[in-house]
Design a protein around this motif. Structure first.
Motif, PDB file in Angstrom:
ATOM      1  N   ARG A 144      -9.489  -1.531  -0.195  1.00  0.00           N
ATOM      2  CA  ARG A 144      -8.770  -1.003   0.959  1.00  0.00           C
ATOM      3  C   ARG A 144      -8.195  -2.169   1.754  1.00  0.00           C
ATOM      4  O   ARG A 144      -8.761  -3.267   1.757  1.00  0.00           O
ATOM      5  CB  ARG A 144      -9.701  -0.199   1.881  1.00  0.00           C
ATOM      6  N   LEU A 169      -7.480   5.968   3.585  1.00  0.00           N
ATOM      7  CA  LEU A 169      -7.165   5.847   2.170  1.00  0.00           C
ATOM      8  C   LEU A 169      -7.136   7.217   1.498  1.00  0.00           C
ATOM      9  O   LEU A 169      -6.262   7.499   0.671  1.00  0.00           O
ATOM     10  CB  LEU A 169      -8.194   4.945   1.484  1.00  0.00           C
ATOM     11  N   TRP A 227       0.799  -1.218   0.000  1.00  0.00           N
ATOM     12  CA  TRP A 227       0.000   0.000   0.000  1.00  0.00           C
ATOM     13  C   TRP A 227       0.833   1.270   0.000  1.00  0.00           C
ATOM     14  O   TRP A 227       0.308   2.356  -0.264  1.00  0.00           O
ATOM     15  CB  TRP A 227      -1.005  -0.013   1.150  1.00  0.00           C
ATOM     16  N   THR A 285      -8.714   2.494  -7.743  1.00  0.00           N
ATOM     17  CA  THR A 285      -9.183   2.593  -6.362  1.00  0.00           C
ATOM     18  C   THR A 285     -10.216   1.518  -6.077  1.00  0.00           C
ATOM     19  O   THR A 285     -10.240   0.909  -5.001  1.00  0.00           O
ATOM     20  CB  THR A 285      -9.776   3.985  -6.096  1.00  0.00           C
TER      21      THR A 285
END
Length: 325
Positions: free
Chosen positions: A169, A178, A62, A164
């Motif tokens: 997430r 986020l 991430w 996205t």
């Protein structure tokens, strides 16, 4: 449409509506000709504020995913859009940006496995037509670099929206964190470009400080949180079809607050674009199936298929000066 989905849609719609006020705030409150500095003050302070509230840093993959999303949704999108606003006739950047829903439909087919529907494609074309009627002005020759910048900014936000959705997430991380990662990464990317292109920050009076506070807090921190929250709960097509609300809002604010004329053709275009936005929210059978399966396996908080695209207040930017989005 269920009550929960309707509430999510309405809250997500507040993001492009807020972005539609950027033009008026920029022209009435902020120093002239500092679009990148304005973009920097919108993105980086908002990102750091949300990061302090979330108190969660990226982990593992991430770190680079946040950098990629921050570049696509913020860091590359802002400078490209401003370049287009400087070089294109008034409203042309918004017209090019209005093809965003069509780009998202195509990217969703490649990255999310969602088959494009005839309704989505037709609605995308109608939305672009409606926005064109609202913002397009007959003025000057088309600048090739400006057109490429406008298309690249739209493609950047469209790709960011779809990625996205694809990446979702991390477990236990909410949309606030986020959003903070993306705004911070995008702001850090804009910073060197802003200082190299525009030099030292300008002197700010009370009006400018108030304008920047509004842009950083309501127009960016809250708006982008709502936007990325919506991406996690709606489909890519549904989210991107909210984008036309931004130039429509900019036009209404210009008419109501700045005394700008509103022609019958613009009113007709607003009706067409708004109608396309509403139709774009209607779920397809495939989207419903995906949503049901995802909810059954991962719970309602799991991301489903879902910048912008929105071409915020750039709709009329060239007619006075570029706006920050």
């Amino acid at each position: 449409m269920t009550a929960n989905r309707l509430a999510t849609t309405l809250l997500t719609a507040l993001a492009p509506i807020s972005w539609g006020t950027t033009y008026a705030v920029t022209t009435e409150f902020l120093p002239p000709d500092r679009p990148l500095f304005t973009g920097l003050l919108r993105a980086l302070p908002a990102g750091l504020l949300l990061l302090a509230l979330a108190r969660v840093l990226p982990r593992g993959a991430w770190w680079w995913r946040s950098a990629v999303l921050g570049a696509l949704n913020i860091g590359a999108f802002f400078p490209l859009l401003f370049l287009a606003a400087y070089r294109l006739p008034g409203g042309m950047a918004a017209v090019v940006g209005s093809v965003g829903p069509l780009l998202v439909v195509g990217l969703s087919a490649v990255l999310l496995g969602q088959r494009p529907t005839a309704r989505a494609l037709l609605t995308g074309v109608i939305a672009a037509l409606g926005v064109s009627l609202v913002v397009l002005r007959a003025a000057g020759a088309l600048d090739a670099l400006g057109a490429l910048a406008a298309l690249a900014s739209t493609a950047s936000m469209s790709a960011g929206t779809v990625l996205t959705k694809r990446w979702g997430r991390p477990d236990g991380v909410g949309p606030l964190a986020l959003t903070s990662w993306q705004l911070t990464a995008g702001g850090l990317l804009i910073a060197p470009v802003a200082f190299l292109a525009e030099g030292a920050p300008p002197a700010l009076d009370g009006r400018a400080v108030g304008g920047y506070l509004y842009l950083a807090l309501a127009n960016t921190a809250v708006a982008y949180w709502l936007w990325f929250r919506g991406i996690g709960r709606l489909t890519a097509t549904q989210v991107t079809f909210l984008g036309p609300l931004s130039p429509l809002t900019a036009t209404v604010v210009g008419w109501a607050a700045l005394g700008q004329a509103l022609t019958p053709v613009q009113v007709a275009g607003m009706v067409v674009a708004f109608g396309a936005t509403v139709v774009g929210q209607l779920p397809t059978r495939a989207a419903t199936t995906v949503a049901t399966a995802a909810a059954a396996t991962t719970g309602p908080a799991a991301p489903l298929p879902a910048p912008p695209t929105h071409v915020p207040a750039a709709a009329q930017a060239h007619e006075r000066r570029p706006v920050s989005l």
